[in-house]
Design a protein around this motif. Structure first.
Motif, PDB file in Angstrom:
ATOM      1  N   PRO A  30      18.003  34.916  74.457  1.00  0.00           N
ATOM      2  CA  PRO A  30      18.900  36.212  74.215  1.00  0.00           C
ATOM      3  C   PRO A  30      18.981  36.070  72.571  1.00  0.00           C
ATOM      4  CG  PRO A  30      19.930  33.948  74.491  1.00  0.00           C
ATOM      5  CD  PRO A  30      18.226  33.702  74.867  1.00  0.00           C
ATOM      6  N   PHE A  31      19.287  37.360  72.295  1.00  0.00           N
ATOM      7  CA  PHE A  31      19.877  37.518  70.746  1.00  0.00           C
ATOM      8  C   PHE A  31      20.969  38.058  70.754  1.00  0.00           C
ATOM      9  CE2 PHE A  31      15.213  37.884  70.505  1.00  0.00           C
ATOM     10  CZ  PHE A  31      14.730  37.041  69.744  1.00  0.00           C
ATOM     11  N   VAL A  32      22.005  37.580  69.971  1.00  0.00           N
ATOM     12  CA  VAL A  32      23.276  37.851  69.792  1.00  0.00           C
ATOM     13  C   VAL A  32      23.426  38.407  68.415  1.00  0.00           C
ATOM     14  CG1 VAL A  32      25.783  37.387  69.912  1.00  0.00           C
ATOM     15  CG2 VAL A  32      24.193  36.167  71.347  1.00  0.00           C
ATOM     16  N   PHE A  33      24.003  39.673  68.502  1.00  0.00           N
ATOM     17  CA  PHE A  33      24.134  40.654  67.162  1.00  0.00           C
ATOM     18  C   PHE A  33      25.741  40.758  67.075  1.00  0.00           C
ATOM     19  CE2 PHE A  33      20.133  41.824  69.102  1.00  0.00           C
ATOM     20  CZ  PHE A  33      19.265  41.638  67.970  1.00  0.00           C
ATOM     21  N   SER A  34      25.928  40.723  65.538  1.00  0.00           N
ATOM     22  CA  SER A  34      27.360  41.061  65.045  1.00  0.00           C
ATOM     23  C   SER A  34      27.032  41.545  63.691  1.00  0.00           C
ATOM     24  CB  SER A  34      28.248  39.799  65.141  1.00  0.00           C
ATOM     25  OG  SER A  34      29.492  40.100  64.606  1.00  0.00           O
ATOM     26  N   PRO A  35      27.850  42.572  63.221  1.00  0.00           N
ATOM     27  CA  PRO A  35      27.768  43.065  62.000  1.00  0.00           C
ATOM     28  C   PRO A  35      28.390  42.096  60.982  1.00  0.00           C
ATOM     29  CG  PRO A  35      29.296  44.474  63.093  1.00  0.00           C
ATOM     30  CD  PRO A  35      28.601  43.551  64.142  1.00  0.00           C
ATOM     31  N   ASP A  36      29.074  41.297  61.288  1.00  0.00           N
ATOM     32  CA  ASP A  36      29.838  40.180  60.540  1.00  0.00           C
ATOM     33  C   ASP A  36      29.142  39.060  60.218  1.00  0.00           C
ATOM     34  OD1 ASP A  36      32.272  41.718  60.907  1.00  0.00           O
ATOM     35  OD2 ASP A  36      33.063  40.613  62.708  1.00  0.00           O
ATOM     36  N   ARG A  37      27.922  39.001  60.657  1.00  0.00           N
ATOM     37  CA  ARG A  37      26.999  37.778  60.623  1.00  0.00           C
ATOM     38  C   ARG A  37      26.124  37.812  59.411  1.00  0.00           C
ATOM     39  NH1 ARG A  37      25.062  35.355  66.238  1.00  0.00           N
ATOM     40  NH2 ARG A  37      26.927  33.789  66.461  1.00  0.00           N
ATOM     41  N   VAL A  44      13.802  40.526  63.650  1.00  0.00           N
ATOM     42  CA  VAL A  44      14.789  40.896  64.604  1.00  0.00           C
ATOM     43  C   VAL A  44      16.025  41.317  63.702  1.00  0.00           C
ATOM     44  CG1 VAL A  44      16.076  40.301  66.261  1.00  0.00           C
ATOM     45  CG2 VAL A  44      13.835  39.618  66.427  1.00  0.00           C
ATOM     46  N   ARG A  45      15.989  40.675  62.581  1.00  0.00           N
ATOM     47  CA  ARG A  45      17.290  41.032  61.850  1.00  0.00           C
ATOM     48  C   ARG A  45      17.130  42.308  61.149  1.00  0.00           C
ATOM     49  NH1 ARG A  45      21.935  40.681  60.534  1.00  0.00           N
ATOM     50  NH2 ARG A  45      22.530  38.902  61.221  1.00  0.00           N
ATOM     51  N   GLU A  46      15.852  42.585  60.863  1.00  0.00           N
ATOM     52  CA  GLU A  46      15.453  43.891  60.266  1.00  0.00           C
ATOM     53  C   GLU A  46      15.821  45.107  61.290  1.00  0.00           C
ATOM     54  OE1 GLU A  46      11.798  46.249  58.113  1.00  0.00           O
ATOM     55  OE2 GLU A  46      11.813  44.156  58.101  1.00  0.00           O
ATOM     56  N   CYS A  47      15.232  44.771  62.490  1.00  0.00           N
ATOM     57  CA  CYS A  47      15.442  45.675  63.481  1.00  0.00           C
ATOM     58  C   CYS A  47      17.055  46.115  63.702  1.00  0.00           C
ATOM     59  CB  CYS A  47      15.053  45.256  64.962  1.00  0.00           C
ATOM     60  SG  CYS A  47      13.344  45.179  65.104  1.00  0.00           S
ATOM     61  N   GLY A  97      16.747  52.088  70.138  1.00  0.00           N
ATOM     62  CA  GLY A  97      15.957  51.900  68.955  1.00  0.00           C
ATOM     63  C   GLY A  97      15.808  50.441  68.514  1.00  0.00           C
ATOM     64  N   LEU A  98      17.219  49.936  68.757  1.00  0.00           N
ATOM     65  CA  LEU A  98      17.229  48.393  68.565  1.00  0.00           C
ATOM     66  C   LEU A  98      16.339  47.838  69.596  1.00  0.00           C
ATOM     67  CD1 LEU A  98      17.956  46.022  67.211  1.00  0.00           C
ATOM     68  CD2 LEU A  98      20.165  46.140  68.357  1.00  0.00           C
ATOM     69  N   ARG A  99      16.581  48.348  70.918  1.00  0.00           N
ATOM     70  CA  ARG A  99      15.998  47.427  72.160  1.00  0.00           C
ATOM     71  C   ARG A  99      14.350  47.581  71.933  1.00  0.00           C
ATOM     72  NH1 ARG A  99      19.547  47.227  76.956  1.00  0.00           N
ATOM     73  NH2 ARG A  99      17.611  47.405  78.280  1.00  0.00           N
ATOM     74  N   GLU A 100      13.995  48.724  71.679  1.00  0.00           N
ATOM     75  CA  GLU A 100      12.443  49.074  71.415  1.00  0.00           C
ATOM     76  C   GLU A 100      11.810  48.105  70.407  1.00  0.00           C
ATOM     77  OE1 GLU A 100       8.845  52.125  70.512  1.00  0.00           O
ATOM     78  OE2 GLU A 100      11.095  52.932  70.751  1.00  0.00           O
ATOM     79  N   CYS A 101      12.608  48.248  69.198  1.00  0.00           N
ATOM     80  CA  CYS A 101      12.135  47.256  68.080  1.00  0.00           C
ATOM     81  C   CYS A 101      12.074  46.007  68.383  1.00  0.00           C
ATOM     82  CB  CYS A 101      12.930  47.646  66.976  1.00  0.00           C
ATOM     83  SG  CYS A 101      12.618  46.842  65.441  1.00  0.00           S
ATOM     84  N   VAL A 102      13.102  45.129  69.015  1.00  0.00           N
ATOM     85  CA  VAL A 102      13.271  43.856  69.279  1.00  0.00           C
ATOM     86  C   VAL A 102      12.022  43.477  70.331  1.00  0.00           C
ATOM     87  CG1 VAL A 102      14.633  41.959  70.552  1.00  0.00           C
ATOM     88  CG2 VAL A 102      15.472  43.553  68.750  1.00  0.00           C
ATOM     89  N   GLN A 103      12.078  44.357  71.303  1.00  0.00           N
ATOM     90  CA  GLN A 103      10.982  44.324  72.363  1.00  0.00           C
ATOM     91  C   GLN A 103       9.474  44.274  71.837  1.00  0.00           C
ATOM     92  OE1 GLN A 103      11.092  46.943  75.814  1.00  0.00           O
ATOM     93  NE2 GLN A 103       9.058  46.821  76.125  1.00  0.00           N
ATOM     94  N   GLU A 104       9.386  45.090  71.006  1.00  0.00           N
ATOM     95  CA  GLU A 104       7.823  45.212  70.358  1.00  0.00           C
ATOM     96  C   GLU A 104       7.683  43.959  69.252  1.00  0.00           C
ATOM     97  OE1 GLU A 104       5.300  47.347  70.980  1.00  0.00           O
ATOM     98  OE2 GLU A 104       6.664  48.086  72.710  1.00  0.00           O
ATOM     99  N   THR A 105       8.788  43.357  68.608  1.00  0.00           N
ATOM    100  CA  THR A 105       8.661  42.400  67.862  1.00  0.00           C
ATOM    101  C   THR A 105       8.176  41.081  68.459  1.00  0.00           C
ATOM    102  OG1 THR A 105      10.336  43.274  66.420  1.00  0.00           O
ATOM    103  CG2 THR A 105       9.909  40.914  66.114  1.00  0.00           C
TER     104      THR A 105
END
Length: 132
Positions: A125-132, A47-50, A97-105
């Motif tokens: 839920p997955f919470v994404f932040s570029p600071d993490r 998921v992080r790679e997505c 792209g992110l939605r599809e990648c996470v969904q497929e993962t």
């Protein structure tokens, strides 16, 4: 990049199948929230790679994706994810792209089969932040 990600998903599926097979020998764990959370941690690198792939195009991309998926009892393999979808109501990220990648993962996740058989629907839920 996509082919490498798909190869990693396949590898995660194989590893999860081995773990599920080992779990099938003993008593099956309950499919409670804590157990599902633990199993989902095995997918976090994918998921992080997505997300990292999406950040290349949108460096400030942040928000939440809520995934609804169904765990179904498969006699020989355990609990498989049979359906996966992003919940629009509970998600703030619109990047396709992110939605599809996470969904497929999500199809790489493996669980013991629901004890009563049939299907168990989960929202995660997955919470994404570029600071993490």
């Amino acid at each position: 990049e996509r082919s490498q990600l798909l190869a990693r998903i396949t590898q995660a599926q194989k590893q999860a199948q081995k773990q599920a097979a080992g779990a099938a020998v003993g008593k099956l764990p309950e499919l409670d929230a804590n157990y599902i959370r633990e199993q989902m941690r095995t997918l976090l690198p994918l998921v992080r790679e997505c997300y990292e792939n999406a950040l290349r195009n949108q460096p400030r991309l942040a928000g939440k994706l809520s995934v609804r998926f169904a765990i179904v009892a498969e006699r020989e393999l355990g609990g498989l994810v049979a359906d996966s979808a992003i919940s629009d109501e509970d998600s703030t990220i619109t990047d396709a792209g992110l939605r599809e990648c996470v969904q497929e993962t999500m199809y790489g996740a493996r669980f013991p089969a629901p004890r009563e058989g049939g299907e168990l629907v989960v929202s995660y839920p997955f919470v994404f932040s570029p600071d993490r």
